[in-house]
Design a protein around this motif. Sequence first.
Motif, PDB file in Angstrom:
ATOM      1  N   THR A 106       0.847  -1.190   0.000  1.00 28.55           N
ATOM      2  CA  THR A 106       0.000   0.000   0.000  1.00 28.55           C
ATOM      3  C   THR A 106       0.881   1.237   0.000  1.00 28.55           C
ATOM      4  O   THR A 106       2.027   1.206   0.463  1.00 28.55           O
ATOM      5  CB  THR A 106      -0.927   0.032   1.218  1.00 28.55           C
ATOM      6  OG1 THR A 106      -0.136  -0.035   2.419  1.00 28.55           O
ATOM      7  CG2 THR A 106      -1.895  -1.144   1.200  1.00 28.55           C
ATOM      8  N   ASP A 107       0.355   2.334  -0.524  1.00 32.34           N
ATOM      9  CA  ASP A 107       1.063   3.610  -0.481  1.00 32.34           C
ATOM     10  C   ASP A 107       1.048   4.165   0.938  1.00 32.34           C
ATOM     11  O   ASP A 107       0.116   3.933   1.709  1.00 32.34           O
ATOM     12  CB  ASP A 107       0.399   4.620  -1.421  1.00 32.34           C
ATOM     13  CG  ASP A 107       0.482   4.191  -2.880  1.00 32.34           C
ATOM     14  OD1 ASP A 107       1.473   3.530  -3.231  1.00 32.34           O
ATOM     15  OD2 ASP A 107      -0.443   4.522  -3.645  1.00 32.34           O
ATOM     16  N   CYS A 108       2.110   4.874   1.286  1.00 30.08           N
ATOM     17  CA  CYS A 108       2.161   5.498   2.599  1.00 30.08           C
ATOM     18  C   CYS A 108       3.044   6.748   2.527  1.00 30.08           C
ATOM     19  O   CYS A 108       3.828   6.903   1.583  1.00 30.08           O
ATOM     20  CB  CYS A 108       2.674   4.538   3.670  1.00 30.08           C
ATOM     21  SG  CYS A 108       4.435   4.148   3.527  1.00 30.08           S
ATOM     22  N   SER A 109       2.919   7.614   3.506  1.00 26.92           N
ATOM     23  CA  SER A 109       3.747   8.818   3.598  1.00 26.92           C
ATOM     24  C   SER A 109       4.393   8.858   4.971  1.00 26.92           C
ATOM     25  O   SER A 109       3.766   8.505   5.976  1.00 26.92           O
ATOM     26  CB  SER A 109       2.902  10.082   3.385  1.00 26.92           C
ATOM     27  OG  SER A 109       2.338  10.098   2.083  1.00 26.92           O
ATOM     28  N   VAL A 110       5.673   9.253   5.005  1.00 27.80           N
ATOM     29  CA  VAL A 110       6.385   9.360   6.276  1.00 27.80           C
ATOM     30  C   VAL A 110       7.051  10.733   6.353  1.00 27.80           C
ATOM     31  O   VAL A 110       7.325  11.369   5.323  1.00 27.80           O
ATOM     32  CB  VAL A 110       7.452   8.255   6.425  1.00 27.80           C
ATOM     33  CG1 VAL A 110       6.812   6.878   6.464  1.00 27.80           C
ATOM     34  CG2 VAL A 110       8.476   8.328   5.290  1.00 27.80           C
ATOM     35  N   GLU A 111       7.305  11.148   7.566  1.00 26.25           N
ATOM     36  CA  GLU A 111       8.004  12.415   7.769  1.00 26.25           C
ATOM     37  C   GLU A 111       9.486  12.139   7.999  1.00 26.25           C
ATOM     38  O   GLU A 111       9.858  11.296   8.821  1.00 26.25           O
ATOM     39  CB  GLU A 111       7.421  13.166   8.969  1.00 26.25           C
ATOM     40  CG  GLU A 111       8.053  14.540   9.192  1.00 26.25           C
ATOM     41  CD  GLU A 111       7.436  15.295  10.346  1.00 26.25           C
ATOM     42  OE1 GLU A 111       7.949  16.387  10.679  1.00 26.25           O
ATOM     43  OE2 GLU A 111       6.458  14.787  10.921  1.00 26.25           O
ATOM     44  N   THR A 112      10.353  12.806   7.269  1.00 29.45           N
ATOM     45  CA  THR A 112      11.789  12.621   7.391  1.00 29.45           C
ATOM     46  C   THR A 112      12.321  13.460   8.558  1.00 29.45           C
ATOM     47  O   THR A 112      11.614  14.331   9.082  1.00 29.45           O
ATOM     48  CB  THR A 112      12.502  13.047   6.097  1.00 29.45           C
ATOM     49  OG1 THR A 112      12.441  14.476   5.973  1.00 29.45           O
ATOM     50  CG2 THR A 112      11.851  12.397   4.884  1.00 29.45           C
ATOM     51  N   PRO A 113      13.582  13.219   8.985  1.00 28.60           N
ATOM     52  CA  PRO A 113      14.150  14.018  10.090  1.00 28.60           C
ATOM     53  C   PRO A 113      14.219  15.512   9.793  1.00 28.60           C
ATOM     54  O   PRO A 113      14.294  16.314  10.718  1.00 28.60           O
ATOM     55  CB  PRO A 113      15.559  13.423  10.241  1.00 28.60           C
ATOM     56  CG  PRO A 113      15.431  12.016   9.763  1.00 28.60           C
ATOM     57  CD  PRO A 113      14.454  12.085   8.633  1.00 28.60           C
ATOM     58  N   THR A 114      14.176  15.876   8.524  1.00 29.97           N
ATOM     59  CA  THR A 114      14.220  17.309   8.182  1.00 29.97           C
ATOM     60  C   THR A 114      12.825  17.937   8.162  1.00 29.97           C
ATOM     61  O   THR A 114      12.675  19.122   7.888  1.00 29.97           O
ATOM     62  CB  THR A 114      14.869  17.515   6.807  1.00 29.97           C
ATOM     63  OG1 THR A 114      14.062  16.873   5.804  1.00 29.97           O
ATOM     64  CG2 THR A 114      16.275  16.943   6.792  1.00 29.97           C
ATOM     65  N   LYS A 122       4.563   0.501   1.689  1.00 29.68           N
ATOM     66  CA  LYS A 122       4.869  -0.514   2.692  1.00 29.68           C
ATOM     67  C   LYS A 122       4.083  -1.774   2.364  1.00 29.68           C
ATOM     68  O   LYS A 122       3.006  -1.724   1.757  1.00 29.68           O
ATOM     69  CB  LYS A 122       4.525  -0.022   4.093  1.00 29.68           C
ATOM     70  CG  LYS A 122       3.042   0.241   4.322  1.00 29.68           C
ATOM     71  CD  LYS A 122       2.788   0.694   5.751  1.00 29.68           C
ATOM     72  CE  LYS A 122       1.300   1.001   5.980  1.00 29.68           C
ATOM     73  NZ  LYS A 122       1.046   1.439   7.377  1.00 29.68           N
ATOM     74  N   TYR A 123       4.664  -2.915   2.726  1.00 34.36           N
ATOM     75  CA  TYR A 123       3.955  -4.169   2.533  1.00 34.36           C
ATOM     76  C   TYR A 123       2.763  -4.233   3.470  1.00 34.36           C
ATOM     77  O   TYR A 123       2.799  -3.726   4.588  1.00 34.36           O
ATOM     78  CB  TYR A 123       4.877  -5.361   2.815  1.00 34.36           C
ATOM     79  CG  TYR A 123       5.945  -5.579   1.780  1.00 34.36           C
ATOM     80  CD1 TYR A 123       5.605  -5.834   0.455  1.00 34.36           C
ATOM     81  CD2 TYR A 123       7.286  -5.539   2.116  1.00 34.36           C
ATOM     82  CE1 TYR A 123       6.578  -6.038  -0.508  1.00 34.36           C
ATOM     83  CE2 TYR A 123       8.270  -5.742   1.168  1.00 34.36           C
ATOM     84  CZ  TYR A 123       7.907  -5.994  -0.135  1.00 34.36           C
ATOM     85  OH  TYR A 123       8.885  -6.187  -1.089  1.00 34.36           O
ATOM     86  N   ARG A 124       1.713  -4.871   2.990  1.00 35.76           N
ATOM     87  CA  ARG A 124       0.576  -5.106   3.866  1.00 35.76           C
ATOM     88  C   ARG A 124       0.973  -6.095   4.948  1.00 35.76           C
ATOM     89  O   ARG A 124       1.803  -6.974   4.733  1.00 35.76           O
ATOM     90  CB  ARG A 124      -0.613  -5.646   3.061  1.00 35.76           C
ATOM     91  CG  ARG A 124      -1.131  -4.668   2.012  1.00 35.76           C
ATOM     92  CD  ARG A 124      -2.236  -5.289   1.191  1.00 35.76           C
ATOM     93  NE  ARG A 124      -2.596  -4.432   0.059  1.00 35.76           N
ATOM     94  CZ  ARG A 124      -3.435  -4.793  -0.902  1.00 35.76           C
ATOM     95  NH1 ARG A 124      -3.990  -6.006  -0.883  1.00 35.76           N
ATOM     96  NH2 ARG A 124      -3.716  -3.962  -1.893  1.00 35.76           N
ATOM     97  N   SER A 125       0.397  -5.970   6.108  1.00 33.84           N
ATOM     98  CA  SER A 125       0.739  -6.849   7.224  1.00 33.84           C
ATOM     99  C   SER A 125       0.180  -8.248   6.984  1.00 33.84           C
ATOM    100  O   SER A 125      -0.748  -8.450   6.196  1.00 33.84           O
ATOM    101  CB  SER A 125       0.168  -6.288   8.533  1.00 33.84           C
ATOM    102  OG  SER A 125      -1.240  -6.178   8.439  1.00 33.84           O
TER     103      SER A 125
END
Length: 257
Positions: A106-114, A122-125
Motif C-alpha cells: 500500500t502507499d504510505c507517507s512518512v516524515e523525514t528528520p528534516t 509498505k507491505y501489507r501486514s
Amino acid sequence: MCASLDNLTKTKDNEEYADENINDANGNSTFEMDSVTNIIARAITSSEEVLRNFGANFKILECNPQVSELLTIIRDKNTSRSDFKFYADRLIRLVIEESLNQLPYTDCSVETPTGAIYDGLKYRSGNCGVSIIRSGEAMEQGLRDCCRSIRIGKILVESDSDTHAARVVYARFPDDIARRQILLMYPIMSTGNTVLQAVNVLKEHGVPESSIILSNLFCTPIAAKCVVSAFPRLKILTSELHPVAPNHFGQKYFGTD
C-alpha cells in the motif's frame, strides 16, 4: 508431534531425491517422456515463451551473468560442500528478494528528520513463510534476513516408495494462516508432486490460492506445467526452467550426500 517429525525428517533427503527422480522400467525419466504436456526437453528462457506456456503468474529471475555463475557452481559436481552452500545461499537470497516483490503493498507517507514528507510504500501486514521439509528449510534463513521476525510454518510431504504418490504427513502453521500472504519455499521441482500436495494442504487451511507465492530455485518444464495447470492463480518464481534439475541439492546443502 515433534518426536515423530524428527524421525520422519531423518530420511527425508533420500525421499525427496527419490520423489523427484521417478524412472520407468528402462531407467528413463518419466517427466521427460511425458507426451501429454507438449513441453520440449530444453531450457526455456524467453519471457514470451514462458508467458505462452505457463501464464502470467509464472516468473523467472532475470538471468544476468551473476545468476548464471551461481547456477553453474551449484550444478558443478566438483563444487565443494562449503562453496555449494555459500553460493546456494546467495541464489536463495536473490529469489527471496524477488519473491517479496510479488507481495501486495500500500502507499504510505512518512516524515523525514528534516520535516519533509516522503511518499513511499509498505507491505501489507500478515506475511508468512512456509517451508516444505527438508530442502525447503534451506531457504528459511534467506527469508529471515529479508523479513525481520516473520512467522514460518512447516509442511512435510512423504512419497510412497512403490507408487511415488505424495501425501502430507505433518503441517504446522500460525493460527491465522488463512488471512496471511504465503511465501511457500521449495528449491527443486522436477515433477511438481510435492508442491501440489503442499498447496492443497494450505488451501484446506483456508489460504486462497492467489495468496500463495512459490519461491523456487530450479524447475523443470514438466513440473511447471503440472503446477500451473492445477493452480493457475498460484504465483511462482524460479531462477531457472530447465529439463534437468539438480536433485542432489538438499543432500549436498545439508551434508547428507
